[in-house]
Design an enzyme around this catalytic site. Sequence first.
Site, mmCIF file in Angstrom:
data_model
loop_
_atom_site.group_PDB
_atom_site.id
_atom_site.type_symbol
_atom_site.label_atom_id
_atom_site.label_comp_id
_atom_site.label_asym_id
_atom_site.label_seq_id
_atom_site.Cartn_x
_atom_site.Cartn_y
_atom_site.Cartn_z
ATOM 1 N N GLU A 31 0.597 -1.029 -0.008
ATOM 2 C CA GLU A 31 -0.032 -0.037 0.314
ATOM 3 C C GLU A 31 0.969 1.271 0.130
ATOM 4 O OE1 GLU A 31 -3.618 2.326 2.753
ATOM 5 O OE2 GLU A 31 -1.956 0.708 3.505
ATOM 6 N N ASP A 54 -0.616 -4.774 3.281
ATOM 7 C CA ASP A 54 -0.842 -3.489 3.340
ATOM 8 C C ASP A 54 0.180 -3.926 5.351
ATOM 9 O OD1 ASP A 54 -2.076 -1.737 4.926
ATOM 10 O OD2 ASP A 54 -4.337 -2.307 4.024
ATOM 11 N N ILE A 61 0.165 -2.276 7.647
ATOM 12 C CA ILE A 61 -1.253 -2.101 8.463
ATOM 13 C C ILE A 61 -2.842 -1.642 8.726
ATOM 14 C CG2 ILE A 61 -2.189 -0.357 10.950
ATOM 15 C CD1 ILE A 61 1.285 0.722 11.427
ATOM 16 N N ASP A 62 -3.242 -2.418 8.291
ATOM 17 C CA ASP A 62 -4.927 -2.430 8.345
ATOM 18 C C ASP A 62 -4.933 -2.559 8.728
ATOM 19 O OD1 ASP A 62 -6.626 -2.329 5.430
ATOM 20 O OD2 ASP A 62 -8.099 -3.934 7.193
ATOM 21 N N THR A 120 -4.624 2.548 10.120
ATOM 22 C CA THR A 120 -4.308 3.547 10.309
ATOM 23 C C THR A 120 -4.590 4.056 11.368
ATOM 24 O OG1 THR A 120 -2.406 2.691 8.829
ATOM 25 C CG2 THR A 120 -2.568 4.809 9.918
ATOM 26 N N ASP A 160 -6.271 -4.744 0.937
ATOM 27 C CA ASP A 160 -6.947 -4.678 2.199
ATOM 28 C C ASP A 160 -7.659 -6.212 2.113
ATOM 29 O OD1 ASP A 160 -7.200 -2.601 2.683
ATOM 30 O OD2 ASP A 160 -8.027 -1.587 0.782
#
Length: 284
Positions: free
Chosen positions: A77, A104, A106-107, A109, A232
């Site tokens: 990402e 990702d 940190i999905d 954030t 995601d």
Amino acid sequence: MSEQRNEPVVGSKSFTAVAINCAAKAGQWINTKLGAYSSLNLKYSSHDLVTEVDKGSEKMIRSLILTHFPTHSFLGEEGVEAGPEASTKALESLRDEEYLWIVDPIDGTTNFVHEFPYYAVSIALAHKGEVIVGVIYDPTRDELFVAEKGKGAYVHGKRMLVSKEQTLRDSLVATGFPADHQYALPVNLKGVQAVAPQVRNLRVAGSAALHMAYVAAGRLSGFWEIGLNSWDLAAGALLVQESGGKVTDTSGQPYHLGVRNVVASNGHMHDELTAALGKAGAAG
């Protein structure tokens, strides 16, 4: 891990081991930065945040993966410009690669920034466009969700199965508030207005990856959202499928890496959910 590095041909088990190792190391590092990040920037909208921790997590994961598999491609990402057009273009340029890691770092954030304990690292591996490994790690709860194509999905080492609710009225369903305020958010809000009265209850916790993992684990009956990206969804989609659930776009067509408007469910109430979204003009 040292034995895997010496193998001339690396099989799917080694792919999964590397994904698990990357997710765990990144997640543990992320938690050391909770409440201690030094920079916060907006990307596409006020709902779309990035910190140096996101970027550091992705750099760590990319480095570890390419150490093991230097010929593989990587889509993360934070390596893509903000916005749906840039995301689509980035995926299209890589989706036919033999091996593509989709990450990702940190999905969730926004949750991380506010110290709301619902965020995760999401790592998927696609082989010629088909996801074959999916790993989602929740560092707050130390929960590792793992799936291999054709081999099931697991959490805490135990096989996951989707829930058994047969109808929307008996279902606990999740959605999200998209970062795209011009198009995706208004469409998704139509869905919220239509679906909320028809379900047992609705949850919006702020991480699509964990929502998908929770569908796989039977904690949610279903999940939908408009305007998501491949990073995601890729790992979570495999988790749901390998747990006996169903993943499609909002019109009911099968999931693929290019899907941005998604419905994931236990399968039993899937058609009822997609029909409700379609009737409300909330399918995107």
